[in-house]
Structure formats: C-alpha cells, structure tokens
Design an enzyme around this catalytic site. Structure first.
Site, PDB file in Angstrom:
ATOM      1  N   LYS A 167      50.645  40.576  21.300  1.00  0.00           N
ATOM      2  CA  LYS A 167      51.347  41.360  22.106  1.00  0.00           C
ATOM      3  C   LYS A 167      51.985  40.508  23.140  1.00  0.00           C
ATOM      4  CE  LYS A 167      49.442  43.493  25.766  1.00  0.00           C
ATOM      5  NZ  LYS A 167      48.847  44.528  26.672  1.00  0.00           N
ATOM      6  N   ASN A 224      40.771  54.913  47.411  1.00  0.00           N
ATOM      7  CA  ASN A 224      42.056  53.987  47.101  1.00  0.00           C
ATOM      8  C   ASN A 224      42.394  53.387  48.513  1.00  0.00           C
ATOM      9  OD1 ASN A 224      43.946  53.226  44.977  1.00  0.00           O
ATOM     10  ND2 ASN A 224      45.445  53.949  46.303  1.00  0.00           N
ATOM     11  N   ASP A 244      41.796  40.740  35.476  1.00  0.00           N
ATOM     12  CA  ASP A 244      42.485  40.216  34.016  1.00  0.00           C
ATOM     13  C   ASP A 244      43.297  38.925  34.499  1.00  0.00           C
ATOM     14  OD1 ASP A 244      44.955  41.266  35.296  1.00  0.00           O
ATOM     15  OD2 ASP A 244      45.462  42.275  33.326  1.00  0.00           O
ATOM     16  N   SER A 277      44.287  46.115  41.307  1.00  0.00           N
ATOM     17  CA  SER A 277      44.941  44.717  41.036  1.00  0.00           C
ATOM     18  C   SER A 277      44.638  43.965  42.458  1.00  0.00           C
ATOM     19  CB  SER A 277      46.496  44.766  41.102  1.00  0.00           C
ATOM     20  OG  SER A 277      46.990  45.443  42.214  1.00  0.00           O
ATOM     21  N   MET A 332      37.840  47.352  35.362  1.00  0.00           N
ATOM     22  CA  MET A 332      38.908  47.436  34.660  1.00  0.00           C
ATOM     23  C   MET A 332      40.193  46.729  35.005  1.00  0.00           C
ATOM     24  SD  MET A 332      37.283  48.923  32.232  1.00  0.00           S
ATOM     25  CE  MET A 332      38.556  48.629  30.840  1.00  0.00           C
TER      26      MET A 332
END
Length: 324
Positions: A70, A162, A225, A202, A222
């Site tokens: 990818k 949030n 990264d 993020s 999640m």
C-alpha cells in the site's frame, strides 16, 4: 494473457462491508501468528512538500497467497481542496510470477480495515457482558470504529469525548443510526462508565490516563502509528495485558513505544492478537483484567481487504481489466 484488475475507490464500499473486513483481517492476523505471513519494514517520510507524509507498507501472506504494497500517506491541506486528507492505493502482485495483478483504491479500505482490527480485539478480549462503548476521538475514522464495534457486543449506550467538542455530532449521528443512546462526557465519566474504550485520535500527548480506567475494561488504541504519537498514559500499559497487531510496530511506532522507552513494559509481555485468534493464547484471563490492544495498522490488513475487493469486483463484473 494475465490481466491487471483495477478497482476504483468509489466501488470499494459496495464490495467490502464490516463483516467481510472483519473476516479478512482476522485471517491475516492468525496467519501472522502462525508464521504464515509477514509484513515488510514500513517506509514513512515527510516529502518536504505540502506538509505531506508519504510511505509504503508491504507484505506477503503465504496462507492467502496475497503479495503487495500500500502506497500513500497524509496530505493535511487536502480538506481545503475538497479531497480526503488520507490518500492511499493498494497494489497486488502474483506471488508466483511477480506480475502486477490488481490496483485498488485504498482510502475506504484503510478505514474499514482499521475498524475491523479494533472489532477483532473486542471480539476476542472484551468481557462478554460489555454494555457501554466509550469513544475518544470524533474524526473521519470514528464512525467506522463505532459501526464495527457494535457488531461484537450488545452495547446499550455510547459515551464519547473529543478534544474538539464541536465534532461530536458526527458520533451522535452514527449512534442514532445504530439506535443507541449517546452522551458527550468528560474523560473521567467516560472511564467510569465504559466497558470498552476505543481511542482514535492523532494525538502526540496522552489523553486517557490510568486513573480513568476501571478494572475489566478493554481498550483499543487505534490512532498511534508513528513515532511520537501517543493516546494513552504509558503507565496504563503496565497495568494492562497488552496485545497488538504486530509487536515490532507496537514497540517502535505504536502505543507501546512510550511504555518501552520508560521501562514500564517488556517487549516479551506484548502478545500478537493473532495468537488469540489462532488459539495459541487464551486472551483475557479474568473479569477484572484490563486488556489493551495496540492497533498500529499493518500491511497485511490492507492486502487482505484489497484481495476481497478484487475477488468480488471480478465476480460481479465491475473490475476494469487490462491485459499485461
């Protein structure tokens, strides 16, 4: 003559739903745990233009005979152009010949496979009596996460937080679609009520703290990264049983990077979720155990869902076929 199948981005939502993504990702994780599949080193770099991050994730699944890569990344100014910030394309190759076999739009597939990974962790690690789902983050990915999560347990309520509260109506609408009550709460209340918590931000600083989390909670992290990102307090990993998609990524670019750096967690204590799927690890050990899944995102997830998209596109006659 061999043919290259092209599956455009617009077709992918019709071809790969939550259930198909869940099945594909589960099989990929199990193949990894059984040493039948491996991911290649990730390349992820700032390109020095448009503030963009660009990279490659590749791998080979010998069980599913899926080989590919990818390519894509994050263009933060795309929103001003009316284009999705995250852009990616999956390329598949014939593992017997090395010839290209498919080119697949990867934006939707990235979202649905990320949600599938969290759902896999809920299926195998969350308490069976989990009733309240906690969501931290309200960006594009959050709706995918909620839809996938509710297929795994009989949730009766969604609570959410949030850093930008004005974005929470997105989650409220998704909860309404799923016929679930929704409440915007502070982090301490979220932790006090939620049986399962999904973090999908993020962030480069922890928002969920150990003091927020009660015994028996399952957490799916999640959003981390990349080196430097962090969603949860490092000490929380010390208090939890930690599972991940791939240990190498977890300790270098995932949530565990901080706990490892601070000496709070040993690499050997982190378990691949595929080992639980394959029956090589029992998973949750008790009702009071805190379980944490560090979802870093691996290439084999992308390749697995892309392969499903190609197979279904060919079956339905909607793939564009080009002779090599």
């Amino acid at each position: 003559m061999p043919k290259l199948a092209i599956v455009p981005e617009a077709l992918c939502p019709e071809l790969v739903d939550e259930d198909a993504a869940f099945e594909a990702v589960s099989k990929a994780f199990a193949a990894m745990a059984e040493d039948k599949a491996s991911n290649f080193p990730v390349v992820r770099e700032a390109i020095g233009h448009a503030d963009a991050l660009y990279g490659f994730k590749g791998g080979f699944d010998r069980a599913g005979m899926t080989l590919g890569v990818k390519a894509g990344g994050y263009w933060p100014h795309n929103i001003d152009r009316g284009v999705t910030n995250h852009q990616s394309t999956v390329f598949l190759f014939n593992p017997d010949t090395g010839q290209p076999s498919a080119l697949v739009g990867g934006n939707y597939l990235t979202a649905v496979r990320t949600a599938a990974a969290a759902a896999v962790s809920i299926r195998h690690l969350a308490r069976e009596d989990s009733r309240v789902l906690g969501m931290i983050g309200a960006g594009h990915q959050s709706a995918f996460q909620m839809r996938a999560a509710v297929r795994q347990r009989h949730f009766e309520k969604v609570v959410a937080w949030n850093p930008h509260p004005e974005m929470l109506p997105r989650l409220a609408e998704t909860a309404k679609e799923l016929d679930l009550p929704f409440e915007a709460v502070e982090l301490d209340q979220l932790g006090a009520e939620a049986d399962v918590i999904i973090t999908i931000t993020s962030s480069f600083a922890p928002t969920l703290l150990a003091e927020h989390v009660r015994p028996g909670t399952h957490i799916a992290c999640m959003g981390t990264d990349t080196k430097g990102k962090q969603e949860v307090e490092a000490v929380l990993l010390k208090a939890a049983s930690v599972f991940t998609d791939e240990v190498d990524q977890s300790v270098t670019i995932g949530e565990a990077q901080h706990a490892i750096a601070e000496g709070l967690v040993d690499r050997a204590a982190i378990t691949p979720i595929g080992a639980v799927i394959a029956g090589l690890h029992p998973g949750r050990a008790s009702q009071d155990e805190i379980t944490l899944f560090d979802g870093t995102g691996v290439a084999l997830q992308d390749l697995a869902v892309a392969a499903v998209a190609v197979e279904r596109a060919r079956e339905r006659g909607v793939a564009q076929e080009i002779e090599l």
